[in-house]
Design a protein around this motif. Structure first.
Motif, PDB file in Angstrom:
ATOM      1  N   UNK A   4       0.943  -1.219   0.480  1.00 49.71           N
ATOM      2  CA  UNK A   4      -0.051  -0.445   0.320  1.00 49.71           C
ATOM      3  C   UNK A   4       1.217   1.262   0.265  1.00 49.71           C
ATOM      4  N   UNK A   5       0.254   2.272   1.353  1.00 48.51           N
ATOM      5  CA  UNK A   5       1.452   3.141   0.803  1.00 48.51           C
ATOM      6  C   UNK A   5       2.709   3.487   2.029  1.00 48.51           C
ATOM      7  N   UNK A   6       3.226   2.255   2.034  1.00 47.48           N
ATOM      8  CA  UNK A   6       4.023   2.233   3.237  1.00 47.48           C
ATOM      9  C   UNK A   6       5.130   1.397   2.483  1.00 47.48           C
ATOM     10  N   UNK A   7       6.160   1.229   3.109  1.00 48.43           N
ATOM     11  CA  UNK A   7       7.811   1.274   3.123  1.00 48.43           C
ATOM     12  C   UNK A   7       8.550   0.578   4.340  1.00 48.43           C
ATOM     13  N   UNK A   8       8.654  -0.659   3.988  1.00 48.07           N
ATOM     14  CA  UNK A   8       9.539  -0.937   5.201  1.00 48.07           C
ATOM     15  C   UNK A   8      11.393  -1.291   4.984  1.00 48.07           C
ATOM     16  N   UNK A   9      12.383  -1.036   6.120  1.00 43.86           N
ATOM     17  CA  UNK A   9      13.289  -1.483   5.264  1.00 43.86           C
ATOM     18  C   UNK A   9      14.165  -2.008   6.560  1.00 43.86           C
ATOM     19  N   UNK A  10      14.986  -2.461   6.144  1.00 43.22           N
ATOM     20  CA  UNK A  10      16.120  -3.161   7.034  1.00 43.22           C
ATOM     21  C   UNK A  10      17.267  -2.929   6.561  1.00 43.22           C
ATOM     22  N   UNK A  11      18.215  -2.253   7.322  1.00 44.91           N
ATOM     23  CA  UNK A  11      19.299  -1.181   7.495  1.00 44.91           C
ATOM     24  C   UNK A  11      20.429  -1.516   7.859  1.00 44.91           C
ATOM     25  N   UNK A  12      21.258  -0.389   8.219  1.00 48.46           N
ATOM     26  CA  UNK A  12      22.303  -0.231   8.590  1.00 48.46           C
ATOM     27  C   UNK A  12      22.643   1.127   9.149  1.00 48.46           C
ATOM     28  N   UNK A  13      23.269   1.488  10.435  1.00 45.48           N
ATOM     29  CA  UNK A  13      22.912   2.889  10.476  1.00 45.48           C
ATOM     30  C   UNK A  13      25.223   2.650  10.854  1.00 45.48           C
ATOM     31  N   UNK A  14      25.848   3.734  10.326  1.00 44.50           N
ATOM     32  CA  UNK A  14      27.240   3.508  10.506  1.00 44.50           C
ATOM     33  C   UNK A  14      28.270   4.583  10.179  1.00 44.50           C
ATOM     34  N   UNK A  15      28.234   5.444  10.925  1.00 41.00           N
ATOM     35  CA  UNK A  15      29.189   6.938  10.789  1.00 41.00           C
ATOM     36  C   UNK A  15      29.965   6.569  12.148  1.00 41.00           C
ATOM     37  N   UNK A  16      30.634   7.531  11.678  1.00 38.91           N
ATOM     38  CA  UNK A  16      31.952   8.265  12.449  1.00 38.91           C
ATOM     39  C   UNK A  16      31.190   9.755  13.500  1.00 38.91           C
ATOM     40  N   UNK A  17      31.347   9.467  15.088  1.00 43.60           N
ATOM     41  CA  UNK A  17      31.005  10.657  15.890  1.00 43.60           C
ATOM     42  C   UNK A  17      32.641  11.733  15.338  1.00 43.60           C
ATOM     43  N   UNK A  18      32.045  12.909  15.910  1.00 42.49           N
ATOM     44  CA  UNK A  18      32.467  13.233  15.788  1.00 42.49           C
ATOM     45  C   UNK A  18      33.616  13.207  16.851  1.00 42.49           C
ATOM     46  N   UNK A  19      33.587  12.259  17.956  1.00 47.21           N
ATOM     47  CA  UNK A  19      34.863  12.638  18.703  1.00 47.21           C
ATOM     48  C   UNK A  19      35.595  10.915  18.533  1.00 47.21           C
ATOM     49  N   UNK A  20      35.547  10.417  17.090  1.00 48.31           N
ATOM     50  CA  UNK A  20      36.330   9.046  16.726  1.00 48.31           C
ATOM     51  C   UNK A  20      35.603   7.949  16.850  1.00 48.31           C
TER      52      UNK A  20
END
Length: 144
Positions: free
Chosen positions: A80-96
């Protein structure tokens, strides 16, 4: 010959959000949302209502992210009007510190824009990773 995408219009909207966020382009993220968007950064916390509130959150959240940001989708499904997703959040914080965790996202659309956005992730895990703990080995397959 024009290249066609394998993804739906809904997935392309979310991909545009991801591309904008990787470039710290908050206006680009907001352009994909309805004015009255309801965003749950972590389900269980109070939702952010409207673009102004989302902007303030993204400004604060983004201030802790360096230029290294690899938010990615591994799977998605639509109904319908929905999108479901699986993912990964992967980032470097400003403190390293590398912040890496799996998540699920649910997006509902109205007139081609995201009207409801819910992120499902383990807030406790995120806090531990931000504090410098390594991601448990058993989560490796979910973030590979």
């Amino acid at each position: 010959m024009e290249e066609t995408s394998q993804f739906s219009e809904k997935r392309l909207v979310v991909e545009a959000i991801i591309a904008a966020w990787k470039n710290k382009d908050i206006d680009g993220v907001l352009a994909q949302l309805t004015d009255d968007v309801e965003y749950h950064f972590l389900v269980g916390e109070r939702p952010l209502i409207g673009k102004d509130w989302v902007r303030r959150f993204l400004e604060r959240f983004g201030s802790d992210i360096s230029d290294t940001n690899d938010w990615r989708i591994t799977r998605s499904a639509e109904i319908g009007n929905a999108l479901l997703l699986e993912g990964v959040d992967d980032y470097l914080a400003t403190d390293g510190t590398r912040v890496l965790y799996p998540y699920m996202g649910a997006f509902e659309f109205r007139n081609g824009l995201v009207s409801h956005w819910r992120d499902y992730a383990d807030g406790g895990l995120i806090a531990r990773v931000k504090a410098g703990e390594e991601l448990p080995a058993w989560l490796g397959a979910l973030v590979a």
